[in-house]
Design an enzyme around this catalytic site. Sequence first.
Site, PDB file in Angstrom:
ATOM      1  CD  GLN A   1      -2.779   1.465   2.266  1.00 21.72           C
ATOM      2  OE1 GLN A   1      -2.229   1.699   3.350  1.00 21.72           O
ATOM      3  NE2 GLN A   1      -4.095   1.496   2.122  1.00 21.72           N
TER       4      GLN A   1
ATOM      5  CE1 TYR B   1      -1.842   9.455   6.901  1.00 20.92           C
ATOM      6  CE2 TYR B   1      -3.548   7.827   6.487  1.00 20.92           C
ATOM      7  CZ  TYR B   1      -2.653   8.430   7.348  1.00 20.92           C
ATOM      8  OH  TYR B   1      -2.583   8.040   8.652  1.00 20.92           O
TER       9      TYR B   1
ATOM     10  NE  ARG C   1      -8.516   0.096   2.533  1.00 20.61           N
ATOM     11  CZ  ARG C   1      -8.577  -0.044   3.860  1.00 20.61           C
ATOM     12  NH1 ARG C   1      -7.834   0.704   4.650  1.00 20.61           N
ATOM     13  NH2 ARG C   1      -9.362  -0.950   4.413  1.00 20.61           N
TER      14      ARG C   1
ATOM     15  N   GLY D   1      -9.512  -5.878   9.445  1.00 20.42           N
ATOM     16  CA  GLY D   1      -8.380  -5.234  10.089  1.00 20.42           C
ATOM     17  C   GLY D   1      -8.085  -5.845  11.442  1.00 20.42           C
TER      18      GLY D   1
HETATM   19  C1  LIG Z   1      -3.872  -0.399  13.855  1.00 23.17           C
HETATM   20  C2  LIG Z   1      -4.522   0.021  12.572  1.00 23.17           C
HETATM   21  C3  LIG Z   1      -3.751   0.596  11.576  1.00 23.17           C
HETATM   22  C4  LIG Z   1      -4.333   0.955  10.342  1.00 23.17           C
HETATM   23  N1  LIG Z   1      -3.527   1.445   9.342  1.00 23.17           N
HETATM   24  C5  LIG Z   1      -4.038   1.625   8.098  1.00 23.17           C
HETATM   25  C6  LIG Z   1      -3.189   1.903   6.996  1.00 23.17           C
HETATM   26  O1  LIG Z   1      -1.953   1.950   7.113  1.00 23.17           O
HETATM   27  N2  LIG Z   1      -3.776   2.094   5.784  1.00 23.17           N
HETATM   28  C7  LIG Z   1      -5.134   2.023   5.610  1.00 23.17           C
HETATM   29  O2  LIG Z   1      -5.628   2.204   4.493  1.00 23.17           O
HETATM   30  N3  LIG Z   1      -5.966   1.726   6.643  1.00 23.17           N
HETATM   31  C8  LIG Z   1      -5.444   1.499   7.861  1.00 23.17           C
HETATM   32  N4  LIG Z   1      -6.268   1.102   8.886  1.00 23.17           N
HETATM   33  C9  LIG Z   1      -7.704   0.864   8.625  1.00 23.17           C
HETATM   34  C10 LIG Z   1      -7.948  -0.633   8.294  1.00 23.17           C
HETATM   35  O3  LIG Z   1      -7.369  -0.970   7.068  1.00 23.17           O
HETATM   36  C11 LIG Z   1      -9.461  -0.956   8.239  1.00 23.17           C
HETATM   37  O4  LIG Z   1     -10.068  -0.234   7.194  1.00 23.17           O
HETATM   38  C12 LIG Z   1     -10.168  -0.634   9.542  1.00 23.17           C
HETATM   39  O5  LIG Z   1      -9.463  -1.190  10.629  1.00 23.17           O
HETATM   40  C13 LIG Z   1     -11.599  -1.144   9.564  1.00 23.17           C
HETATM   41  O6  LIG Z   1     -11.623  -2.536   9.450  1.00 23.17           O
HETATM   42  P1  LIG Z   1     -11.905  -3.489  10.741  1.00 23.17           P
HETATM   43  O7  LIG Z   1     -13.161  -2.971  11.366  1.00 23.17           O
HETATM   44  O8  LIG Z   1     -12.035  -4.859  10.150  1.00 23.17           O
HETATM   45  O9  LIG Z   1     -10.716  -3.356  11.656  1.00 23.17           O
HETATM   46  C14 LIG Z   1      -5.711   0.770  10.131  1.00 23.17           C
HETATM   47  C15 LIG Z   1      -6.488   0.201  11.163  1.00 23.17           C
HETATM   48  C16 LIG Z   1      -5.914  -0.177  12.349  1.00 23.17           C
HETATM   49  C17 LIG Z   1      -6.757  -0.826  13.417  1.00 23.17           C
END
Ligand SMILES: Cc1cc2nc3c(=O)[nH]c(=O)nc-3n(C[C@H](O)[C@H](O)[C@H](O)COP(=O)(O)O)c2cc1C
Length: 364
Positions: A101, A182, A229, A316
């Site tokens: 990514q 971002y 994304r 996530g």
């Molecule tokens: C610790 C953490 C770090 C994340 N870092 C990113 C990232 O680097 N890039 C991104 O697009 N989303 C990031 N996200 C968002 C996740 O990709 C995801 O969209 C979000 O956690 C919702 O999904 P979930 O409910 O299954 O956790 C992050 C989420 C968490 C919890």
Amino acid sequence: MSTVSLFTPIEFGDLFLPNRIVMAPMTRRRALYGKIPGELNALYYKQRSSAGLIVSESVEVDPFSAIDVPTRPGLTNAAQEAGWRLVTHAVHAAGGKIFAQLSHMGRTAHPSQLLEGRQPVGPSALAAAGTVYTSTGPESYATPRALEIPEIGTIVSAFASAARRARSAGFDGIEIHGANGYLIDQFLRDGSNTRTDRYGGSVENRTRFLLEIVASIGMHWPANRIGVRLSPTNSYQGMSDSDPLGHFSEIATLLDPLGLAYLHIVDPAVQTSGQPVTRPAIRSSFGGTLIVAGGYERTRAEKVLASGGADLVAFGEAFIANPDLPHRWRQHAALNVADKSTFYTPGEQGYTDYPSLSWSLSRK
Ligand SMILES: Cc1cc2nc3c(=O)[nH]c(=O)nc-3n(C[C@H](O)[C@H](O)[C@H](O)COP(=O)(O)O)c2cc1C
């Protein structure tokens, strides 16, 4: 309702995935000094390689992103490329696939995180609301400098250069990070982009930066290995848009003819903030493969797949705590719960020490 489930294999582009369970991109701030991935990161991703597809944590393309913010990895030099090679080899050896990514922080970078006295930049001189994590604790976001047109071209080239390094590091594809506040997202949404040149105003103009990045990455990758994304309604880092449903349907329409690997949208399964659900409109505007993410658990994920609302679902937090998530679901086993206090802390704790099911059973 069809019989498509999380365990129905899927083919898109020239990729064959054994299941539709995607590991969502997640920043974990555990790279080595110099923003270089190491053995610990390789182990973390390897443990999770039974996902149909892993999307890496966001990887910085800006060469002026300071190396003394060591824990967010980059892909701007040979050492970082070599670090990522450890990761891709480990994932491939375990039978997995991983996309990188690629991201630029734009206005969300703090001046202390940039080299050579660089200032944060954005489409417009509008600061993000809230605070940014720095080595000395949380700080308010700075007001960015609005990018000049030639500088936009330089950043587009930085994405292409990181994509070239990603290919040589062995990644299976690229996910362009156009979500979560971002730089690309800052261009896409009218709450952060008030430009009056060809990068602002109409949706087409606001999408120009993203389309130029897709084209520049296309010099190093076939389109069917490039994903995008987007997060139409995410208000994280002070983001807003006057018409997320209309604008992002149009953005999806602009992406539709490009033959991309996929479009990945963060569109929460349950909207709590009165925001519209954008997935159905995006689904009808974009004919290619659609990944959806945002608070999905197994039942909701199976429902959206069976109804044809998306082709894959990204998870996530569940993947942080359950390295063998697909296996656990196949076995109808209980899930470990993620410890939020270790999401961004250094070391193995909360990173590579969550037990797999076989480990848990062997301890009984
Ligand atoms: C610790 C953490 C770090 C994340 N870092 C990113 C990232 O680097 N890039 C991104 O697009 N989303 C990031 N996200 C968002 C996740 O990709 C995801 O969209 C979000 O956690 C919702 O999904 P979930 O409910 O299954 O956790 C992050 C989420 C968490 C919890």
